[in-house]
Write a protein that holds these residues in place. Structure first.
Motif, PDB file in Angstrom:
ATOM      1  N   TYR A   1      12.058 -56.437 -96.013  1.00 19.13           N
ATOM      2  CA  TYR A   1      12.964 -57.704 -95.935  1.00 19.13           C
ATOM      3  C   TYR A   1      12.287 -58.790 -94.967  1.00 19.13           C
ATOM      4  O   TYR A   1      12.146 -60.239 -95.139  1.00 19.13           O
TER       5      TYR A   1
ATOM      6  N   TYR B   1      15.799 -56.077-100.650  1.00 22.31           N
ATOM      7  CA  TYR B   1      15.675 -54.958 -99.349  1.00 22.31           C
ATOM      8  C   TYR B   1      16.705 -55.119 -98.216  1.00 22.31           C
ATOM      9  O   TYR B   1      17.046 -53.982 -97.884  1.00 22.31           O
ATOM     10  N   LYS B   2      17.382 -56.233 -98.293  1.00 19.79           N
ATOM     11  CA  LYS B   2      18.484 -56.458 -97.466  1.00 19.79           C
ATOM     12  C   LYS B   2      19.716 -55.807 -97.751  1.00 19.79           C
ATOM     13  O   LYS B   2      20.379 -54.882 -97.144  1.00 19.79           O
TER      14      LYS B   2
END
Length: 402
Positions: A158, A166-167
């Motif tokens: 991220y 990804y967060k």
């Protein structure tokens, strides 16, 4: 006629028994003897006299190939007998892709690539996504602390890409961790397994780095405080008071350490927690002083436990290089005391144990409880990832030619 029938029955039984014995002998040979014979015949060659740039190039290439493959290398708990070895053949290797060795390999590739080789990161991303993400959801069921380092890898991705998936992955893992928090006096801690009455050192090594990075990236004070609490609790009850070395676990009822205080990978797990928290410590003054004192004692004592330039499976009491102990402790040392190791010194130290194919050898197998340690050594995603993480802590890369 009756006698003839009885003879036929007995002959049939004898043939069946002989066939079963033959099958058993073949299995015994294939499972118990053949691997040992192959190991003795195929002794690996190492890169001891190879140029460091070539060693690094082979190491990175082998790491990516290892990550791209579904084959697992980590020596897991050694079966005690022939029957256990047969059972071990049925283990589902796919689930091990979600465990900590593969997670640290991903993390090592990402950290190294982000520092030195952006093309490598772009190669790692689709493989990572294929294994661990289903769109913006996890492609696996999050159940164990062993899976938390995958969240750390997601945080690194991220930071590099800014991609929200990804967060979201990190958010899911953090949310799961919050449900695993238990109170012990003034401390909030996360256990290795919910049903256990002990806190294993493995847990703090896997949990604290993720929590600190999550807290720092998203300005989440709760995550940072949880990481600090986990480490402070272990420092309070899980260290040898004289040497500040970590025991394998803490008995929560007795509030005392369990197991040896020099299990190498246990020291490595403790180091991962230590470097992540102490690099970003923001707590009460008394807590800071207490933790700083323990950090300094630990760093001093591990230097005294080296076997020349490396660490063994049980530093101070055993012989024989352990690549997981060495890479983990050296990584933490280079974070907490920058410049301790240069890229050249790292490659020079490790290349006598890096095979011609670029894979770092001599990682001790997975432990299966306090005082229950593997006798196996071999290739591992854990030490392969950790040496890349160690290289990423160096200030400059002596040019890989690609």
């Amino acid at each position: 006629m009756k006698i003839k029938n009885n003879l036929m029955k007995k002959s049939f039984v004898i043939i069946i028994v002989l066939n079963i014995l033959s099958i058993f002998n073949i299995l015994f040979f294939c499972v118990d003897l053949l691997p040992q014979i192959i190991e003795k015949i195929n002794k690996p060659n190492y890169l001891s006299s190879t140029n460091n740039n070539q060693v690094e190039s082979k190491l990175v290439q082998a790491s990516f190939e290892m990550f791209s493959s579904t084959k697992m290398h980590m020596p897991w708990a050694r079966p005690n007998n022939f029957i256990d070895k047969i059972r071990a053949l049925r283990l589902d290797e796919t689930t091990r892709i979600y465990n900590f060795p593969r997670a640290y390999l991903a993390l090592g590739l990402i950290k190294y690539g982000n520092k030195f080789d952006s093309t490598l990161v772009q190669k790692v991303i689709p493989v990572f996504d294929d294994y661990y993400l289903n769109g913006e959801e996890l492609a696996f069921k999050f159940e164990y602390v062993d899976q938390v380092p995958l969240g750390f890898a997601a945080l690194e991705l991220y930071k590099i890409t800014g991609n929200s998936k990804y967060k979201k992955m990190a958010n899911i893992i953090y949310g799961k961790l919050r449900t695993m928090v238990t109170k012990h006096g003034k401390y909030s801690i996360i256990l290795y397994r919910d049903h256990q009455d002990d806190l294993f050192v493995d847990a703090i090594g896997m949990v604290c780095p993720f929590l600190m990075e999550y807290g720092l990236q998203f300005k989440n004070r709760e995550a940072i405080q949880l990481a600090e609490s986990e480490l402070e609790f272990f420092m309070t009850y899980g260290l040898d008071g004289k040497d500040a070395l970590p025991f394998h676990a803490i008995d929560l009822k007795l509030e005392k350490g369990l197991g040896p205080n020099n299990w190498g990978r246990g020291m490595g797990w403790y180091m991962l927690a230590l470097e992540s928290v102490m690099s970003n410590l923001n707590s009460e003054l008394d807590t800071v002083m207490f933790m700083e004192q323990n950090k300094l004692s630990f760093l001093k004592n591990i230097k005294n436990l080296k076997d020349s330039t490396l660490y063994t499976e049980f530093p101070g009491t055993s012989k024989g290089f352990d690549s997981s102990t060495s890479t983990m402790l050296m990584y933490g040392s280079n974070v907490l005391e920058p410049g301790t190791y240069t890229i050249d010194s790292i490659l020079t130290i490790f290349k006598p144990f890096i095979k011609e194919n670029g894979i770092l050898d001599r990682c001790s197998g997975d432990a299966f409880g306090v005082d229950k340690y593997s006798l196996e050594f071999g290739e591992s995603e854990l030490s392969q990832g950790m040496i890349l993480m160690l290289l990423s802590t160096t200030s400059s890369n002596k040019a890989l030619t690609r």
